[in-house]
Design a protein around this motif. Structure first.
Motif, PDB file in Angstrom:
ATOM      1  N   LEU A 219      -0.691  -9.671  16.245  1.00  0.00           N
ATOM      2  CA  LEU A 219      -0.255  -8.283  16.103  1.00  0.00           C
ATOM      3  C   LEU A 219      -0.122  -7.883  14.632  1.00  0.00           C
ATOM      4  O   LEU A 219      -0.410  -6.739  14.263  1.00  0.00           O
ATOM      5  N   THR A 220       0.309  -8.825  13.803  1.00  0.00           N
ATOM      6  CA  THR A 220       0.394  -8.557  12.362  1.00  0.00           C
ATOM      7  C   THR A 220      -0.984  -8.233  11.800  1.00  0.00           C
ATOM      8  O   THR A 220      -1.141  -7.299  11.005  1.00  0.00           O
ATOM      9  N   ASP A 221      -1.992  -8.990  12.238  1.00  0.00           N
ATOM     10  CA  ASP A 221      -3.358  -8.744  11.762  1.00  0.00           C
ATOM     11  C   ASP A 221      -3.854  -7.380  12.232  1.00  0.00           C
ATOM     12  O   ASP A 221      -4.530  -6.664  11.465  1.00  0.00           O
ATOM     13  N   LEU A 222      -3.532  -7.006  13.474  1.00  0.00           N
ATOM     14  CA  LEU A 222      -3.974  -5.705  13.982  1.00  0.00           C
ATOM     15  C   LEU A 222      -3.320  -4.571  13.197  1.00  0.00           C
ATOM     16  O   LEU A 222      -3.986  -3.603  12.815  1.00  0.00           O
ATOM     17  N   ARG A 223      -2.007  -4.691  12.945  1.00  0.00           N
ATOM     18  CA  ARG A 223      -1.332  -3.626  12.181  1.00  0.00           C
ATOM     19  C   ARG A 223      -1.863  -3.555  10.755  1.00  0.00           C
ATOM     20  O   ARG A 223      -1.994  -2.470  10.197  1.00  0.00           O
ATOM     21  N   ARG A 224      -2.179  -4.701  10.174  1.00  0.00           N
ATOM     22  CA  ARG A 224      -2.736  -4.681   8.818  1.00  0.00           C
ATOM     23  C   ARG A 224      -4.083  -3.968   8.821  1.00  0.00           C
ATOM     24  O   ARG A 224      -4.342  -3.107   7.979  1.00  0.00           O
ATOM     25  N   GLN A 225      -4.941  -4.287   9.798  1.00  0.00           N
ATOM     26  CA  GLN A 225      -6.242  -3.623   9.857  1.00  0.00           C
ATOM     27  C   GLN A 225      -6.079  -2.133  10.146  1.00  0.00           C
ATOM     28  O   GLN A 225      -6.819  -1.308   9.606  1.00  0.00           O
ATOM     29  N   LEU A 226      -5.104  -1.786  10.981  1.00  0.00           N
ATOM     30  CA  LEU A 226      -4.850  -0.367  11.259  1.00  0.00           C
ATOM     31  C   LEU A 226      -4.549   0.394   9.978  1.00  0.00           C
ATOM     32  O   LEU A 226      -5.156   1.439   9.703  1.00  0.00           O
ATOM     33  N   HIS A 227      -3.640  -0.127   9.177  1.00  0.00           N
ATOM     34  CA  HIS A 227      -3.234   0.615   7.983  1.00  0.00           C
ATOM     35  C   HIS A 227      -4.271   0.516   6.865  1.00  0.00           C
ATOM     36  O   HIS A 227      -4.375   1.429   6.031  1.00  0.00           O
ATOM     37  N   GLN A 228      -5.057  -0.546   6.839  1.00  0.00           N
ATOM     38  CA  GLN A 228      -6.209  -0.583   5.937  1.00  0.00           C
ATOM     39  C   GLN A 228      -7.211   0.500   6.323  1.00  0.00           C
ATOM     40  O   GLN A 228      -7.777   1.180   5.459  1.00  0.00           O
ATOM     41  N   THR A 229      -7.405   0.675   7.634  1.00  0.00           N
ATOM     42  CA  THR A 229      -8.333   1.688   8.120  1.00  0.00           C
ATOM     43  C   THR A 229      -7.846   3.085   7.792  1.00  0.00           C
ATOM     44  O   THR A 229      -8.632   3.961   7.391  1.00  0.00           O
ATOM     45  N   ILE A 230      -6.552   3.327   7.944  1.00  0.00           N
ATOM     46  CA  ILE A 230      -5.996   4.637   7.594  1.00  0.00           C
ATOM     47  C   ILE A 230      -6.281   4.953   6.136  1.00  0.00           C
ATOM     48  O   ILE A 230      -6.722   6.063   5.781  1.00  0.00           O
ATOM     49  N   GLY A 231      -6.062   3.975   5.255  1.00  0.00           N
ATOM     50  CA  GLY A 231      -6.324   4.191   3.837  1.00  0.00           C
ATOM     51  C   GLY A 231      -7.797   4.438   3.550  1.00  0.00           C
ATOM     52  O   GLY A 231      -8.144   5.315   2.761  1.00  0.00           O
ATOM     53  N   LYS A 232      -8.666   3.678   4.218  1.00  0.00           N
ATOM     54  CA  LYS A 232     -10.107   3.840   3.982  1.00  0.00           C
ATOM     55  C   LYS A 232     -10.593   5.195   4.480  1.00  0.00           C
ATOM     56  O   LYS A 232     -11.353   5.888   3.790  1.00  0.00           O
ATOM     57  N   VAL A 233     -10.178   5.595   5.692  1.00  0.00           N
ATOM     58  CA  VAL A 233     -10.638   6.864   6.259  1.00  0.00           C
ATOM     59  C   VAL A 233     -10.146   8.030   5.403  1.00  0.00           C
ATOM     60  O   VAL A 233     -10.893   8.984   5.144  1.00  0.00           O
ATOM     61  N   ALA A 234      -8.901   7.961   4.945  1.00  0.00           N
ATOM     62  CA  ALA A 234      -8.376   9.027   4.084  1.00  0.00           C
ATOM     63  C   ALA A 234      -9.208   9.147   2.803  1.00  0.00           C
ATOM     64  O   ALA A 234      -9.520  10.254   2.346  1.00  0.00           O
ATOM     65  N   ASP A 235      -9.603   7.995   2.234  1.00  0.00           N
ATOM     66  CA  ASP A 235     -10.410   8.009   1.014  1.00  0.00           C
ATOM     67  C   ASP A 235     -11.827   8.502   1.298  1.00  0.00           C
ATOM     68  O   ASP A 235     -12.401   9.265   0.512  1.00  0.00           O
ATOM     69  N   ASP A 236     -12.387   8.081   2.431  1.00  0.00           N
ATOM     70  CA  ASP A 236     -13.750   8.512   2.782  1.00  0.00           C
ATOM     71  C   ASP A 236     -13.811  10.014   3.031  1.00  0.00           C
ATOM     72  O   ASP A 236     -14.766  10.682   2.627  1.00  0.00           O
ATOM     73  N   TYR A 237     -12.800  10.542   3.704  1.00  0.00           N
ATOM     74  CA  TYR A 237     -12.762  11.989   3.947  1.00  0.00           C
ATOM     75  C   TYR A 237     -12.511  12.764   2.657  1.00  0.00           C
ATOM     76  O   TYR A 237     -13.202  13.728   2.352  1.00  0.00           O
TER      77      TYR A 237
END
Length: 255
Positions: free
Chosen positions: A134-152
């Motif tokens: 679950l720690t790995d999933l939450r880490r990937q979730l918040h990494q994804t949030i940061g990446k998508v915000a930067d990509d947009y």
């Protein structure tokens, strides 16, 4: 800006002039690489010539009517394919198979949300320690949030933003934990995914967010914010090189 391109098909009249035929009226045969190797007119079954890949235009009669896609797959599928197929500054080659792939992804997202909801009420997130999975999933979730915000916002690269969300959902689907904590992390992940994709596929995301949070609307929500605590790692991996050549790696405490 990139152009939208598509195959062209034609027949020659008695004077040798090419009469261009719309792809919607053509049945094509493809090879193993997806290239058209044969084509016939649907109305009479007789062969037609295959032209090159050209910019969509009236003169080449190779445009695609979006209404047909909307009727068959919905507007969100058309939007997702167009945004995922290519960056806006590069050419986009139209692909019926790509449209169907976008449709399958949206159906998968819908299924994951309602499978999650069918399991019952989700307990609020607690500050208790999560399992490694679950720690790995939450880490990937918040990494994804940061990446998508930067990509947009900065890069304007929408295809990579969509790809990051797809990778996140792949990780989500692999979680086997059925504990209340897992349900809470899955709820957080799915809520964030609907908000991350909402600018691109707003119709399905509005419906899914309302199902995940009854009474709430996706269009009223702020964009997800990265939780820096979720990005923290107890260990990091150091790559070992000798004279510029990879020789191995070692995991060490992050401090």
């Amino acid at each position: 800006q990139g152009m939208v391109v598509a195959p062209t098909f034609f027949r020659q009249d008695d004077s040798g002039k090419k009469q261009w035929i719309n792809p919607a009226d053509i049945d094509t045969v493809h090879d193993d690489r997806g290239r058209a190797v044969g084509a016939s007119l649907r109305a009479d079954g007789l062969p037609v010539g295959i032209g090159g890949i050209e910019k969509m235009s009236k003169s080449k009669n190779n445009g695609v009517d979006p209404q047909a896609l909307i009727d068959q797959f919905g507007a969100d599928t058309a939007r997702l394919f167009i945004m995922f197929a290519s960056p806006p500054d590069q050419s986009l080659e139209w692909s019926d198979a790509g449209v169907e792939g976008a449709y399958r992804f949206l159906k998968r997202l819908w299924r994951l949300v309602f499978e999650h909801l069918a399991a019952g009420v989700v307990a609020p997130v607690t500050d208790g320690e999560l399992s490694a999975e679950l720690t790995d999933l939450r880490r990937q979730l918040h990494q994804t949030i940061g990446k998508v915000a930067d990509d947009y916002g900065r890069r304007k690269q929408f295809n990579t933003a969509i790809a990051a969300v797809m990778e996140l959902l792949n990780a989500y689907a692999k979680v086997t934990d059925l504990s209340p904590a897992a349900r809470a992390v899955k709820q957080e992940t799915l809520e964030a995914v609907t908000l991350l994709l909402n600018p691109i596929v707003p119709h399905i995301c509005e419906a899914l967010y309302a199902a995940l949070k009854p009474g709430a609307h996706a269009f009223e929500q702020s964009f997800p914010i990265v939780d820096d605590r979720a990005l923290a790692r107890d260990e990091i991996e150091l790559v070992l090189q000798i004279n510029g050549k990879l020789r191995g790696s070692v995991r060490v405490a992050s401090d």
